[in-house]
Design a protein around this motif. Structure first.
Motif, PDB file in Angstrom:
ATOM      1  N   LYS A  25      80.973  45.192 -73.922  1.00 52.13           N
ATOM      2  CA  LYS A  25      82.374  45.018 -73.486  1.00 52.13           C
ATOM      3  C   LYS A  25      82.567  45.410 -72.023  1.00 52.13           C
ATOM      4  CE  LYS A  25      84.939  45.290 -77.802  1.00 52.13           C
ATOM      5  NZ  LYS A  25      85.627  46.165 -78.762  1.00 52.13           N
ATOM      6  N   ASN A  26      81.751  46.353 -71.560  1.00 51.28           N
ATOM      7  CA  ASN A  26      81.835  46.782 -70.160  1.00 51.28           C
ATOM      8  C   ASN A  26      80.997  45.923 -69.217  1.00 51.28           C
ATOM      9  OD1 ASN A  26      83.612  48.876 -70.682  1.00 51.28           O
ATOM     10  ND2 ASN A  26      81.984  50.297 -71.219  1.00 51.28           N
ATOM     11  N   GLY A  27      80.532  44.781 -69.715  1.00 54.75           N
ATOM     12  CA  GLY A  27      79.774  43.862 -68.864  1.00 54.75           C
ATOM     13  C   GLY A  27      78.298  44.174 -68.767  1.00 54.75           C
ATOM     14  N   GLY A  28      77.790  44.997 -69.694  1.00 54.86           N
ATOM     15  CA  GLY A  28      76.378  45.367 -69.665  1.00 54.86           C
ATOM     16  C   GLY A  28      75.476  44.321 -70.299  1.00 54.86           C
ATOM     17  N   LEU A  29      74.177  44.420 -69.982  1.00 52.57           N
ATOM     18  CA  LEU A  29      73.161  43.548 -70.596  1.00 52.57           C
ATOM     19  C   LEU A  29      72.389  44.364 -71.625  1.00 52.57           C
ATOM     20  CD1 LEU A  29      71.607  41.590 -67.585  1.00 52.57           C
ATOM     21  CD2 LEU A  29      73.793  41.265 -68.721  1.00 52.57           C
ATOM     22  N   VAL A  30      72.145  43.732 -72.769  1.00 51.22           N
ATOM     23  CA  VAL A  30      71.499  44.427 -73.886  1.00 51.22           C
ATOM     24  C   VAL A  30      70.306  43.619 -74.370  1.00 51.22           C
ATOM     25  CG1 VAL A  30      71.842  45.093 -76.307  1.00 51.22           C
ATOM     26  CG2 VAL A  30      73.634  45.580 -74.632  1.00 51.22           C
ATOM     27  N   ILE A  31      69.201  44.316 -74.649  1.00 47.27           N
ATOM     28  CA  ILE A  31      68.054  43.668 -75.308  1.00 47.27           C
ATOM     29  C   ILE A  31      68.076  44.112 -76.762  1.00 47.27           C
ATOM     30  CG2 ILE A  31      65.529  43.619 -75.460  1.00 47.27           C
ATOM     31  CD1 ILE A  31      65.460  43.724 -72.403  1.00 47.27           C
ATOM     32  N   TYR A  32      68.007  43.134 -77.657  1.00 42.11           N
ATOM     33  CA  TYR A  32      68.235  43.435 -79.073  1.00 42.11           C
ATOM     34  C   TYR A  32      67.314  42.582 -79.955  1.00 42.11           C
ATOM     35  CZ  TYR A  32      70.554  38.978 -79.086  1.00 42.11           C
ATOM     36  OH  TYR A  32      70.776  37.624 -78.985  1.00 42.11           O
ATOM     37  N   PRO A  33      67.089  43.029 -81.203  1.00 42.92           N
ATOM     38  CA  PRO A  33      66.208  42.260 -82.090  1.00 42.92           C
ATOM     39  C   PRO A  33      66.949  41.108 -82.762  1.00 42.92           C
ATOM     40  CG  PRO A  33      66.946  44.258 -83.192  1.00 42.92           C
ATOM     41  CD  PRO A  33      67.555  44.280 -81.819  1.00 42.92           C
ATOM     42  N   THR A  34      66.213  40.060 -83.095  1.00 36.72           N
ATOM     43  CA  THR A  34      66.767  38.975 -83.916  1.00 36.72           C
ATOM     44  C   THR A  34      65.788  38.762 -85.070  1.00 36.72           C
ATOM     45  OG1 THR A  34      65.605  37.131 -82.852  1.00 36.72           O
ATOM     46  CG2 THR A  34      67.646  37.879 -81.790  1.00 36.72           C
ATOM     47  N   ASP A  35      65.953  37.649 -85.788  1.00 40.08           N
ATOM     48  CA  ASP A  35      64.994  37.346 -86.860  1.00 40.08           C
ATOM     49  C   ASP A  35      63.757  36.642 -86.307  1.00 40.08           C
ATOM     50  OD1 ASP A  35      66.372  35.112 -86.140  1.00 40.08           O
ATOM     51  OD2 ASP A  35      66.851  34.449 -88.165  1.00 40.08           O
ATOM     52  N   THR A  36      63.724  36.430 -84.987  1.00 43.60           N
ATOM     53  CA  THR A  36      62.516  35.849 -84.369  1.00 43.60           C
ATOM     54  C   THR A  36      62.049  36.823 -83.279  1.00 43.60           C
ATOM     55  OG1 THR A  36      63.879  34.518 -82.853  1.00 43.60           O
ATOM     56  CG2 THR A  36      63.133  33.449 -84.878  1.00 43.60           C
ATOM     57  N   VAL A  37      62.358  36.507 -82.028  1.00 40.91           N
ATOM     58  CA  VAL A  37      61.892  37.359 -80.930  1.00 40.91           C
ATOM     59  C   VAL A  37      63.048  38.212 -80.412  1.00 40.91           C
ATOM     60  CG1 VAL A  37      60.179  35.636 -80.294  1.00 40.91           C
ATOM     61  CG2 VAL A  37      62.404  35.600 -79.170  1.00 40.91           C
ATOM     62  N   TYR A  38      62.718  39.203 -79.592  1.00 42.99           N
ATOM     63  CA  TYR A  38      63.777  40.003 -78.973  1.00 42.99           C
ATOM     64  C   TYR A  38      64.568  39.134 -77.984  1.00 42.99           C
ATOM     65  CZ  TYR A  38      63.099  44.687 -80.803  1.00 42.99           C
ATOM     66  OH  TYR A  38      63.091  45.793 -81.629  1.00 42.99           O
ATOM     67  N   GLY A  39      65.874  39.384 -77.926  1.00 49.00           N
ATOM     68  CA  GLY A  39      66.729  38.607 -77.037  1.00 49.00           C
ATOM     69  C   GLY A  39      67.382  39.475 -75.981  1.00 49.00           C
ATOM     70  N   LEU A  40      67.727  38.849 -74.867  1.00 54.09           N
ATOM     71  CA  LEU A  40      68.499  39.495 -73.806  1.00 54.09           C
ATOM     72  C   LEU A  40      69.879  38.866 -73.870  1.00 54.09           C
ATOM     73  CD1 LEU A  40      69.039  40.891 -71.011  1.00 54.09           C
ATOM     74  CD2 LEU A  40      67.940  38.915 -69.960  1.00 54.09           C
ATOM     75  N   GLY A  41      70.916  39.696 -74.054  1.00 55.80           N
ATOM     76  CA  GLY A  41      72.236  39.117 -74.257  1.00 55.80           C
ATOM     77  C   GLY A  41      73.355  39.842 -73.546  1.00 55.80           C
ATOM     78  N   CYS A  42      74.499  39.135 -73.449  1.00 57.78           N
ATOM     79  CA  CYS A  42      75.710  39.739 -72.880  1.00 57.78           C
ATOM     80  C   CYS A  42      76.916  39.094 -73.541  1.00 57.78           C
ATOM     81  CB  CYS A  42      75.749  39.551 -71.365  1.00 57.78           C
ATOM     82  SG  CYS A  42      76.046  37.848 -70.836  1.00 57.78           S
ATOM     83  N   ASP A  43      78.091  39.650 -73.275  1.00 54.37           N
ATOM     84  CA  ASP A  43      79.341  39.135 -73.824  1.00 54.37           C
ATOM     85  C   ASP A  43      79.652  37.776 -73.188  1.00 54.37           C
ATOM     86  OD1 ASP A  43      81.981  38.606 -74.477  1.00 54.37           O
ATOM     87  OD2 ASP A  43      82.673  40.652 -74.139  1.00 54.37           O
ATOM     88  N   ILE A  44      79.945  36.786 -74.027  1.00 48.98           N
ATOM     89  CA  ILE A  44      80.208  35.418 -73.558  1.00 48.98           C
ATOM     90  C   ILE A  44      81.402  35.344 -72.603  1.00 48.98           C
ATOM     91  CG2 ILE A  44      81.750  34.752 -75.468  1.00 48.98           C
ATOM     92  CD1 ILE A  44      80.347  32.042 -75.538  1.00 48.98           C
ATOM     93  N   THR A  45      82.313  36.326 -72.680  1.00 48.91           N
ATOM     94  CA  THR A  45      83.538  36.254 -71.878  1.00 48.91           C
ATOM     95  C   THR A  45      83.406  36.962 -70.528  1.00 48.91           C
ATOM     96  OG1 THR A  45      84.427  38.286 -72.846  1.00 48.91           O
ATOM     97  CG2 THR A  45      84.961  36.232 -73.977  1.00 48.91           C
ATOM     98  N   ASN A  46      82.230  37.537 -70.231  1.00 45.10           N
ATOM     99  CA  ASN A  46      82.091  38.309 -69.002  1.00 45.10           C
ATOM    100  C   ASN A  46      81.267  37.564 -67.952  1.00 45.10           C
ATOM    101  OD1 ASN A  46      81.080  40.372 -67.061  1.00 45.10           O
ATOM    102  ND2 ASN A  46      82.254  41.744 -68.384  1.00 45.10           N
ATOM    103  N   THR A  47      81.967  37.014 -66.966  1.00 48.96           N
ATOM    104  CA  THR A  47      81.304  36.186 -65.945  1.00 48.96           C
ATOM    105  C   THR A  47      80.213  36.946 -65.195  1.00 48.96           C
ATOM    106  OG1 THR A  47      83.327  34.930 -65.650  1.00 48.96           O
ATOM    107  CG2 THR A  47      81.712  34.731 -63.916  1.00 48.96           C
ATOM    108  N   LYS A  48      80.503  38.171 -64.769  1.00 48.96           N
ATOM    109  CA  LYS A  48      79.504  38.941 -63.985  1.00 48.96           C
ATOM    110  C   LYS A  48      78.230  39.165 -64.795  1.00 48.96           C
ATOM    111  CE  LYS A  48      81.728  41.424 -60.271  1.00 48.96           C
ATOM    112  NZ  LYS A  48      83.173  41.147 -60.324  1.00 48.96           N
ATOM    113  N   ALA A  49      78.405  39.477 -66.084  1.00 45.64           N
ATOM    114  CA  ALA A  49      77.241  39.696 -66.950  1.00 45.64           C
ATOM    115  C   ALA A  49      76.446  38.403 -67.115  1.00 45.64           C
ATOM    116  CB  ALA A  49      77.699  40.221 -68.312  1.00 45.64           C
ATOM    117  N   LEU A  50      77.145  37.283 -67.292  1.00 45.51           N
ATOM    118  CA  LEU A  50      76.468  35.982 -67.420  1.00 45.51           C
ATOM    119  C   LEU A  50      75.665  35.682 -66.155  1.00 45.51           C
ATOM    120  CD1 LEU A  50      79.411  33.899 -68.950  1.00 45.51           C
ATOM    121  CD2 LEU A  50      77.284  34.461 -70.116  1.00 45.51           C
ATOM    122  N   GLU A  51      76.252  35.987 -65.014  1.00 42.09           N
ATOM    123  CA  GLU A  51      75.547  35.742 -63.745  1.00 42.09           C
ATOM    124  C   GLU A  51      74.303  36.621 -63.619  1.00 42.09           C
ATOM    125  OE1 GLU A  51      78.769  36.317 -61.016  1.00 42.09           O
ATOM    126  OE2 GLU A  51      79.368  34.192 -61.099  1.00 42.09           O
TER     127      GLU A  51
END
Length: 206
Positions: A25-51
């Motif tokens: 929510k604060n625009g941070g980037l998170v690495i997290y597990p999925t059912d396949t490989v680890y993913g790098l993700g951010c909030d879809i609504t945060n432009t700075k994080a997407l960039e």
């Protein structure tokens, strides 16, 4: 330096998940597990994080093919055009599971993705990822963590991931060893399903 949090998939600790969601929510980037490989993700609504994610991947944001991690089928319908019954049945059979489905996007897409005709949608069969999205309240834009090792295409050990990424992201979740086979990518935006990449998910869902 990033935080490193251990979360168990079979019973994710809500306090720990809330901490992750706070970072998102604060625009941070998170690495997290999925059912396949680890993913790098951010909030879809945060432009700075997407960039930031696009910069790390070395791509222009509007050209990036990121996946949207959703929590369930109704969550998906917020971002895609109405789908026919046959497509819906495939999604219902396959999700949650190790698939990325390419579907026609609608007008609700964030402005950064408005030019996109299609989007990749994931509902991973992983309690940590699903709980993150559920508590965040909107999708996580995600991309897989690739390994530079030629034998392993993806990084699977969370401690090694942390070592490598700690100065690029804000939080790394240790959810146990990841897989090193990506999701099966299926394009459902045309008249017939088209398999773009065969990965972990079985094609019997089609």
């Amino acid at each position: 330096m990033a935080q490193f949090i251990k979360i168990y998939e079979n019973n994710p600790n809500e306090v720990a998940i809330k901490k992750v969601v706070e970072v998102l929510k604060n625009g941070g980037l998170v690495i997290y597990p999925t059912d396949t490989v680890y993913g790098l993700g951010c909030d879809i609504t945060n432009t700075k994080a997407l960039e930031r994610v696009a910069k790390i991947k070395g791509v222009k944001l509007e050209k990036a093919n990121f996946s949207f991690i959703c929590s369930d089928l109704s969550h998906i319908s917020d971002y895609i055009k109405q789908i026919d019954t046959a497509t819906f049945k495939i999604l219902k059979r396959a999700l949650p599971g190790p698939y990325t489905f390419i579907l026609p996007g609608n007008n609700n897409l964030p402005k950064e993705f408005k030019k996109k005709i299609t989007v990749g949608i994931r509902v991973p069969d992983n309690a940590i990822a699903l709980e993150m999205v559920r508590l965040l309240g909107n999708p996580i834009v995600s991309t897989s963590i690739h390994d530079e090792d030629e034998v392993l295409e993806y990084s699977t050990d969370p401690e090694l991931i942390f070592e490598k990424w700690q100065n690029l992201v804000d939080l790394v979740i240790d959810g146990g060893y990841g897989d090193n086979i990506g999701s099966t990518i299926i394009d459902l935006s045309g008249f017939e399903p088209v398999v773009i990449r065969e990965g972990k998910g079985s094609l019997e869902v089609l």
